[in-house]
Motif scaffolding. Structure first.
Motif, PDB file in Angstrom:
ATOM      1  N   GLY A 270      32.587  -2.026  92.982  1.00 25.85           N
ATOM      2  CA  GLY A 270      33.609  -2.411  94.245  1.00 25.85           C
ATOM      3  C   GLY A 270      34.478  -3.843  94.394  1.00 25.85           C
ATOM      4  N   CYS A 271      32.307  -4.626  94.140  1.00 23.26           N
ATOM      5  CA  CYS A 271      33.242  -6.002  94.484  1.00 23.26           C
ATOM      6  C   CYS A 271      33.313  -6.314  92.919  1.00 23.26           C
ATOM      7  CB  CYS A 271      31.261  -6.432  93.859  1.00 23.26           C
ATOM      8  SG  CYS A 271      30.411  -6.392  95.665  1.00 23.26           S
ATOM      9  N   TRP A 272      32.980  -5.944  92.053  1.00 24.35           N
ATOM     10  CA  TRP A 272      33.918  -6.949  90.688  1.00 24.35           C
ATOM     11  C   TRP A 272      35.054  -6.639  90.474  1.00 24.35           C
ATOM     12  CZ3 TRP A 272      29.535  -3.681  88.788  1.00 24.35           C
ATOM     13  CH2 TRP A 272      29.925  -2.054  87.885  1.00 24.35           C
ATOM     14  N   ARG A 273      35.245  -4.958  91.099  1.00 23.81           N
ATOM     15  CA  ARG A 273      36.974  -5.330  90.824  1.00 23.81           C
ATOM     16  C   ARG A 273      37.864  -5.306  91.428  1.00 23.81           C
ATOM     17  NH1 ARG A 273      37.760   0.801  88.673  1.00 23.81           N
ATOM     18  NH2 ARG A 273      40.212   0.671  88.751  1.00 23.81           N
ATOM     19  N   PHE A 274      37.089  -6.037  92.988  1.00 22.03           N
ATOM     20  CA  PHE A 274      37.823  -6.641  93.967  1.00 22.03           C
ATOM     21  C   PHE A 274      37.996  -8.243  93.327  1.00 22.03           C
ATOM     22  CE2 PHE A 274      37.826  -8.314  98.553  1.00 22.03           C
ATOM     23  CZ  PHE A 274      39.421  -7.751  98.871  1.00 22.03           C
ATOM     24  N   ALA A 275      37.628  -8.420  92.448  1.00 21.74           N
ATOM     25  CA  ALA A 275      37.821 -10.227  92.175  1.00 21.74           C
ATOM     26  C   ALA A 275      37.992 -10.107  90.206  1.00 21.74           C
ATOM     27  CB  ALA A 275      35.866 -10.093  91.777  1.00 21.74           C
ATOM     28  N   ASP A 276      38.325  -8.841  90.346  1.00 22.98           N
ATOM     29  CA  ASP A 276      39.597  -8.810  88.703  1.00 22.98           C
ATOM     30  C   ASP A 276      41.149  -8.429  90.012  1.00 22.98           C
ATOM     31  OD1 ASP A 276      37.151  -9.009  87.780  1.00 22.98           O
ATOM     32  OD2 ASP A 276      37.343  -7.163  86.589  1.00 22.98           O
ATOM     33  N   ILE A 280      39.158 -11.879  94.726  1.00 20.79           N
ATOM     34  CA  ILE A 280      38.635 -12.316  96.022  1.00 20.79           C
ATOM     35  C   ILE A 280      36.581 -11.970  96.547  1.00 20.79           C
ATOM     36  CG2 ILE A 280      38.028 -11.418  98.320  1.00 20.79           C
ATOM     37  CD1 ILE A 280      40.971 -11.343  98.800  1.00 20.79           C
ATOM     38  N   ILE A 281      36.063 -12.811  95.991  1.00 16.55           N
ATOM     39  CA  ILE A 281      34.044 -11.993  96.022  1.00 16.55           C
ATOM     40  C   ILE A 281      34.427 -12.030  97.601  1.00 16.55           C
ATOM     41  CG2 ILE A 281      32.776 -13.221  95.082  1.00 16.55           C
ATOM     42  CD1 ILE A 281      33.725 -14.847  93.347  1.00 16.55           C
ATOM     43  N   VAL A 282      32.811 -10.606  97.049  1.00 17.31           N
ATOM     44  CA  VAL A 282      32.295  -9.750  98.557  1.00 17.31           C
ATOM     45  C   VAL A 282      31.603  -9.619  98.396  1.00 17.31           C
ATOM     46  CG1 VAL A 282      34.614  -9.788  99.720  1.00 17.31           C
ATOM     47  CG2 VAL A 282      33.703  -8.098  99.019  1.00 17.31           C
ATOM     48  N   GLU A 283      30.154  -9.459  99.053  1.00 16.18           N
ATOM     49  CA  GLU A 283      29.325  -8.750  98.548  1.00 16.18           C
ATOM     50  C   GLU A 283      29.330  -7.590  98.457  1.00 16.18           C
ATOM     51  OE1 GLU A 283      26.710  -8.634 102.640  1.00 16.18           O
ATOM     52  OE2 GLU A 283      26.843 -10.842 102.069  1.00 16.18           O
ATOM     53  N   ALA A 284      28.217  -7.123  98.635  1.00 16.57           N
ATOM     54  CA  ALA A 284      27.796  -5.181  98.014  1.00 16.57           C
ATOM     55  C   ALA A 284      28.550  -4.435  99.080  1.00 16.57           C
ATOM     56  CB  ALA A 284      26.698  -4.906  97.020  1.00 16.57           C
ATOM     57  N   ASN A 289      33.888  -0.899 101.297  1.00 14.07           N
ATOM     58  CA  ASN A 289      35.321  -0.716 101.113  1.00 14.07           C
ATOM     59  C   ASN A 289      35.895  -0.083 100.624  1.00 14.07           C
ATOM     60  OD1 ASN A 289      34.099  -0.391 103.878  1.00 14.07           O
ATOM     61  ND2 ASN A 289      34.010  -2.664 104.456  1.00 14.07           N
ATOM     62  N   ILE A 290      36.027  -1.236  99.589  1.00 12.11           N
ATOM     63  CA  ILE A 290      36.966  -1.248  98.446  1.00 12.11           C
ATOM     64  C   ILE A 290      37.058  -0.612  97.685  1.00 12.11           C
ATOM     65  CG2 ILE A 290      37.970  -3.397  96.800  1.00 12.11           C
ATOM     66  CD1 ILE A 290      38.216  -4.328  99.181  1.00 12.11           C
ATOM     67  N   ALA A 291      35.620  -0.241  97.589  1.00 10.90           N
ATOM     68  CA  ALA A 291      35.015   0.849  96.305  1.00 10.90           C
ATOM     69  C   ALA A 291      35.922   2.533  96.399  1.00 10.90           C
ATOM     70  CB  ALA A 291      34.208   1.227  95.778  1.00 10.90           C
ATOM     71  N   VAL A 292      36.226   2.970  97.644  1.00 16.87           N
ATOM     72  CA  VAL A 292      36.766   3.975  97.874  1.00 16.87           C
ATOM     73  C   VAL A 292      38.175   3.971  97.093  1.00 16.87           C
ATOM     74  CG1 VAL A 292      35.283   4.246  99.449  1.00 16.87           C
ATOM     75  CG2 VAL A 292      37.340   3.647 100.446  1.00 16.87           C
ATOM     76  N   CYS A 293      38.383   3.003  96.934  1.00 16.60           N
ATOM     77  CA  CYS A 293      39.798   2.772  96.601  1.00 16.60           C
ATOM     78  C   CYS A 293      40.208   2.779  94.980  1.00 16.60           C
ATOM     79  CB  CYS A 293      40.772   1.629  96.824  1.00 16.60           C
ATOM     80  SG  CYS A 293      41.293   1.302  98.355  1.00 16.60           S
ATOM     81  N   VAL A 314      38.977  -2.930 106.635  1.00 17.47           N
ATOM     82  CA  VAL A 314      38.051  -4.477 106.252  1.00 17.47           C
ATOM     83  C   VAL A 314      37.605  -4.710 105.217  1.00 17.47           C
ATOM     84  CG1 VAL A 314      37.286  -5.129 108.094  1.00 17.47           C
ATOM     85  CG2 VAL A 314      38.287  -2.904 109.006  1.00 17.47           C
ATOM     86  N   VAL A 315      38.043  -5.588 104.841  1.00 20.39           N
ATOM     87  CA  VAL A 315      37.216  -7.070 104.173  1.00 20.39           C
ATOM     88  C   VAL A 315      36.557  -7.614 104.567  1.00 20.39           C
ATOM     89  CG1 VAL A 315      37.514  -8.372 102.617  1.00 20.39           C
ATOM     90  CG2 VAL A 315      39.623  -6.606 102.438  1.00 20.39           C
ATOM     91  N   CYS A 316      35.658  -6.923 105.461  1.00 19.10           N
ATOM     92  CA  CYS A 316      34.301  -7.605 105.977  1.00 19.10           C
ATOM     93  C   CYS A 316      33.879  -8.544 105.583  1.00 19.10           C
ATOM     94  CB  CYS A 316      33.325  -6.512 106.617  1.00 19.10           C
ATOM     95  SG  CYS A 316      32.628  -5.766 105.290  1.00 19.10           S
ATOM     96  N   GLY A 317      34.169  -9.593 104.651  1.00 18.19           N
ATOM     97  CA  GLY A 317      33.359 -10.955 104.215  1.00 18.19           C
ATOM     98  C   GLY A 317      31.888 -10.763 103.536  1.00 18.19           C
ATOM     99  N   GLY A 318      31.115 -11.957 103.834  1.00 18.60           N
ATOM    100  CA  GLY A 318      30.023 -11.634 104.014  1.00 18.60           C
ATOM    101  C   GLY A 318      29.246 -12.958 102.873  1.00 18.60           C
TER     102      GLY A 318
END
Length: 359
Positions: A270-276, A280-284, A289-293, A314-318
């Protein structure tokens, strides 16, 4: 450090954007609540900020207030960031196992003092309570998630979402997705939905996500009672609460929250695909949350979702993430994309870490 006459909120209203790439990947309308843009880099600016603000306003001597937190992670960073905006000092006590990167982030944020004590969080927290707080009359203890004022702060996220959707001509959300560590964010989301008093909020399904090795809420709901995990064994260390808050457990039962557990590999993906897909860079703990998409996961968990359904993530960040972290994730967990569904309209399906995995 002097006090300010009328303290303002130490958090901000964050954007709510509809993601074309994630909507195509998930097969429904995905809206991203960008809590990664909070002053501290995570949603914790809301809850921790609300607690600090409440403490100052209600203290008999606001000028004497000094905040103390034993989290070297996102809660500690939120405490320091909020305290600085409120013109008050914050001391953070962390164990020796805390990464130098996080200590550097605390110092950069303006921490009054970082003290390293003990080999684990419990030892650091005990030192803070017994040695520091006892000797400071103006000392205020700042827990990471288990406090009513923290839940109140997080609940502001939902009222923002409701108004922002309305501004976009939408009535409300059909589902909201958030990750769960100690449960502070989940409490805020559920309390916020309760207070909307609308048909959409009453029917809005909440999907609570955890990783394997940190699934304290999931196991508690399965067993019908609070469960304490023996230890945390996940890369999503920000979800590392061995026992979820009682309030989170109670509210999750009351609202029939859908609880699900994903693997570390899925959270990393979810982290690396969100970046692609969204740059946007987020922690695990957020990548979860992104992975379920991706690859049909969301529809498996929420079968009632249709193409027109509105799902708020909710892109909670980190702050526990760097480019090096994402590169390491792709190297170690690239195999997870063996099941990736090829879609030329979703950028991340064309940038799979190990070409040939994409079907």
């Amino acid at each position: 450090m002097g006090s300010i006459p009328f303290p303002s909120n130490p958090w901000i209203e964050t954007p709510l954007i509809e993601s074309s790439a994630l909507s195509k990947a998930a097969g429904c309308r995905i809206f991203l609540k960008l809590e990664n843009l909070q002053p501290s880099g995570s949603f914790k600016s809301r809850g921790i900020g609300a607690l600090l603000l409440h403490s100052i306003i209600n203290h008999h001597d606001p000028d004497s207030v000094h905040f103390y937190c034993s989290s070297g992670g996102n809660a500690g960073l939120a405490c320091v960031t909020a305290a600085r905006s409120l013109n008050r000092p914050a001391t953070v006590v962390v164990p020796f196992t805390t990464k130098p990167l996080m200590i550097a982030r605390l110092k950069s944020a303006g921490v009054y003092e970082v003290i390293q004590v003990g080999e684990n969080w419990k030892e650091a927290d005990t030192y803070l309570r017994e040695r520091l707080l006892k000797n400071n009359e103006g000392g205020v203890y700042v827990p990471p998630f288990d406090h009513p004022e923290i839940w109140e702060g997080h609940s502001t996220l939902v009222s923002e979402v409701a108004r922002q959707l309305q501004d976009q001509g939408e009535e409300g959300a059909d589902a909201m997705v958030c990750s769960v560590g100690g449960g502070g964010l989940l409490c805020g989301v559920l309390l916020g939905l309760e207070r909307q008093h609308s048909s959409w909020s009453q029917n809005c399904k909440v999907l609570a996500l955890e990783t394997e090795g940190a699934e304290s809420l999931h196991k508690s709901l399965q067993q019908g009672q609070l469960v304490t995990l023996p230890k945390i064994t996940t890369i999503a260390t920000s979800l590392g609460a061995t026992r979820v808050a009682q309030q989170a457990f109670d509210l999750a039962q009351k609202h029939k929250v859908k609880s699900a557990v994903l693997s570390d590999a899925e959270a990393a993906m979810g982290c690396w695909r969100f970046a692609d897909d969204e740059r946007i860079i987020v922690e695990a703990a957020c990548g979860l949350n992104i992975a379920v998409c991706y690859d049909g996961r969301l529809k498996k968990l929420l079968p009632q979702i249709t193409r027109e359904s509105k799902v708020v993530i909710v892109v909670c960040g980190g702050s526990n993430v760097t480019l090096e972290t994402l590169m390491a994730y792709r190297e170690e967990y690239g195999w997870v994309e063996e099941s990736t569904i090829n879609d030329t309209e979703v950028p991340s399906t064309l940038s799979a870490p190990k070409g040939g995995h994409v079907k």
